[in-house]
Design an enzyme around this catalytic site. Structure first.
Site, PDB file in Angstrom:
ATOM      1  N   ASN A  69       0.641  -1.191   0.291  1.00 45.98           N
ATOM      2  CA  ASN A  69      -0.029  -0.039  -0.240  1.00 45.98           C
ATOM      3  C   ASN A  69       0.961   0.907  -0.130  1.00 45.98           C
ATOM      4  OD1 ASN A  69      -3.174  -1.907   0.325  1.00 45.98           O
ATOM      5  ND2 ASN A  69      -1.688  -1.681   2.079  1.00 45.98           N
ATOM      6  N   CYS A  78      -5.107  -8.110  -4.066  1.00 43.70           N
ATOM      7  CA  CYS A  78      -5.373  -6.740  -4.387  1.00 43.70           C
ATOM      8  C   CYS A  78      -5.816  -6.420  -5.879  1.00 43.70           C
ATOM      9  CB  CYS A  78      -4.175  -5.284  -4.891  1.00 43.70           C
ATOM     10  SG  CYS A  78      -4.425  -4.429  -5.654  1.00 43.70           S
ATOM     11  N   ASN A 170      -7.617  -9.955   2.152  1.00 40.44           N
ATOM     12  CA  ASN A 170      -7.138  -8.615   3.262  1.00 40.44           C
ATOM     13  C   ASN A 170      -8.987  -8.277   4.125  1.00 40.44           C
ATOM     14  OD1 ASN A 170      -8.442  -8.253   0.610  1.00 40.44           O
ATOM     15  ND2 ASN A 170      -7.631  -6.538   0.511  1.00 40.44           N
ATOM     16  N   HIS A 172     -11.889  -5.994   5.208  1.00 39.92           N
ATOM     17  CA  HIS A 172     -12.711  -5.631   4.791  1.00 39.92           C
ATOM     18  C   HIS A 172     -14.281  -5.399   5.731  1.00 39.92           C
ATOM     19  CE1 HIS A 172     -11.703  -5.195   0.850  1.00 39.92           C
ATOM     20  NE2 HIS A 172     -10.968  -6.037   1.099  1.00 39.92           N
ATOM     21  N   GLU A 221      -8.943   2.971   1.668  1.00 43.95           N
ATOM     22  CA  GLU A 221      -8.607   1.573   1.945  1.00 43.95           C
ATOM     23  C   GLU A 221      -7.279   1.603   2.937  1.00 43.95           C
ATOM     24  OE1 GLU A 221      -6.603  -0.130  -1.816  1.00 43.95           O
ATOM     25  OE2 GLU A 221      -8.447   0.329  -3.355  1.00 43.95           O
ATOM     26  N   CYS A 230     -11.486  -0.283  -5.836  1.00 42.29           N
ATOM     27  CA  CYS A 230     -11.025  -1.453  -5.540  1.00 42.29           C
ATOM     28  C   CYS A 230     -11.978  -3.091  -5.194  1.00 42.29           C
ATOM     29  CB  CYS A 230     -11.473  -1.243  -3.662  1.00 42.29           C
ATOM     30  SG  CYS A 230     -10.940  -2.177  -2.292  1.00 42.29           S
ATOM     31  N   GLY A 231     -11.191  -3.487  -6.196  1.00 39.25           N
ATOM     32  CA  GLY A 231     -11.446  -4.867  -6.557  1.00 39.25           C
ATOM     33  C   GLY A 231     -11.848  -6.239  -5.592  1.00 39.25           C
ATOM     34  N   GLY A 233     -12.467  -5.217  -2.418  1.00 40.08           N
ATOM     35  CA  GLY A 233     -13.440  -3.715  -1.783  1.00 40.08           C
ATOM     36  C   GLY A 233     -14.774  -4.572  -2.909  1.00 40.08           C
TER      37      GLY A 233
HETATM   38  N1  LIG Z   1      -7.607  -1.206  -3.974  1.00 33.47           N
HETATM   39  C1  LIG Z   1      -6.787  -2.940  -4.234  1.00 33.47           C
HETATM   40  C2  LIG Z   1      -7.115  -3.618  -2.669  1.00 33.47           C
HETATM   41  C3  LIG Z   1      -5.980  -3.437  -1.802  1.00 33.47           C
HETATM   42  C4  LIG Z   1      -6.899  -3.962  -0.477  1.00 33.47           C
HETATM   43  C5  LIG Z   1      -5.412  -2.566   0.412  1.00 33.47           C
HETATM   44  N2  LIG Z   1      -5.267  -1.101   0.589  1.00 33.47           N
HETATM   45  C6  LIG Z   1      -5.145  -3.637   2.120  1.00 33.47           C
HETATM   46  O1  LIG Z   1      -5.488  -4.970   2.050  1.00 33.47           O
HETATM   47  O2  LIG Z   1      -4.331  -3.580   2.461  1.00 33.47           O
HETATM   48  C7  LIG Z   1      -7.569  -3.039  -4.827  1.00 33.47           C
HETATM   49  O3  LIG Z   1      -8.500  -3.273  -6.308  1.00 33.47           O
HETATM   50  O4  LIG Z   1      -8.673  -4.776  -4.068  1.00 33.47           O
END
Ligand SMILES: N[C@H](CCC[C@H](N)C(=O)O)C(=O)O
Length: 294
Positions: A69, A78, A170, A172, A221, A230-231, A233
């Site tokens: 990040n 990601c 990751n 969420h 994020e 955010c994919g 996400g």
């Molecule tokens: N932008 C990313 C998410 C990154 C996740 C990151 N922020 C973390 O889990 O620390 C996506 O497209 O999935």
């Protein structure tokens, strides 16, 4: 001289999620947190996520990808960055997989099969969501993480006390709201990201289900702040909406930067994410970037 000096980088985006790609295959260098932050600090190489390709340990895997990040912290997944890596590997002759329609990538979160639908559109199998409290992780046991309560002192909006927690490799926390754009995400994002219930911090999603097959989403994020998309996400929001019985298993997720199609496949429980990747520019890392880095 730092091992990263003069190395080529690709500056890309996935629906406006800013991604920088480095190919370190054939080397043994592991990007440090300070090196990642140094790269993020420069306008030409800035990123929400840095995707670093390494040699995979096992045959048949095209690359092992480390994800950083903006703040230098590592992430397990990601989605947008994975599509950008797939574009780079299949479109860029210098990357060795030019013309391939399929790739197998690996991150800390596991194996990620990628299918190229067209020159710039990819479907990533993001794997199965993790839903148990200690896999996300959460700091205390909750029977059903789709209905757990947060105690947040300075936030008095009850909707912001009952997220659905999902991990795509990751963490969420997805809050279902009427309008994601009416909230001051700059203010509440850091409070929620760093809430003690999230021992590894968390990515914070504000989602509105507009129809059984359409979700509007904004994300603060972890380690990067508000991004245009955010994919992982979007995958987490779809899984959370299905668990709350708010949406079908396949939906369009509209982010500030554009739309992704997400499907939580019934047959194997995997989440498929389909969307674009684009190259903005490329260049080489200036040696001066790392002058202050040990
Ligand atoms: N932008 C990313 C998410 C990154 C996740 C990151 N922020 C973390 O889990 O620390 C996506 O497209 O999935």
């Amino acid at each position: 001289m730092n091992a990263l000096a003069n190395r080529r980088f690709l500056k890309m985006n996935g629906l406006g999620n800013e991604i920088t790609v480095l190919d370190l295959r054939g080397t043994t260098h592991i990007v440090s947190e300070t090196e990642a932050r140094a790269i993020a600090s420069q306008e030409r190489t800035r990123f929400d996520q840095l995707m670093v390709l390494h040699d995979a340990k096992a045959a048949g895997i095209d690359a092992y990808v480390r994800i950083y990040n903006t703040d230098g912290s590592e992430a397990g997944a990601c989605g947008n960055g994975t599509r950008c890596v797939a574009w780079a590997m299949t479109a860029d002759p210098g990357m060795g997989q030019a013309g391939r329609d399929g790739l197998l990538l690996q991150t800390k979160a596991g194996l990620l099969p990628v299918a190229r639908l067209s020159e710039a559109v990819f479907t990533v199998d993001m794997g199965a969501p993790r839903l148990a409290w200690n896999e996300i992780p959460l700091a205390e046991p909750f029977e059903d993480t789709s209905r757990f309560e947060l105690q947040i002192g300075p936030i008095d909006d009850p909707i912001l006390h009952t997220p659905c927690a999902v991990s795509m490799g990751n963490p969420h926390a997805v809050f279902f709201v009427d309008d994601p754009y009416r909230f001051n995400l700059e203010q509440i994002g850091p409070l929620l990201e760093n809430h003690p219930i999230f021992p590894d911090r968390a990515n914070i999603g504000l989602a509105a289900v507009k129809a059984p097959d359409h979700i509007v989403l904004r994300v603060w994020e972890r380690g990067a702040g508000i991004t245009r998309a955010c994919g992982s996400g979007a995958c987490a929001a779809l899984v959370a909406a299905v668990r709350r019985e708010l949406s079908e298993r396949k939906a369009t997720v509209s982010l500030p930067g554009g739309d992704l199609v997400i499907e939580w496949r019934e047959s194997d429980g995997h989440v498929l994410m389909t969307g674009p990747a684009a190259l903005d520019w490329d260049g080489v890392l200036e040696p001066g970037l790392f002058a202050a880095v040990a």
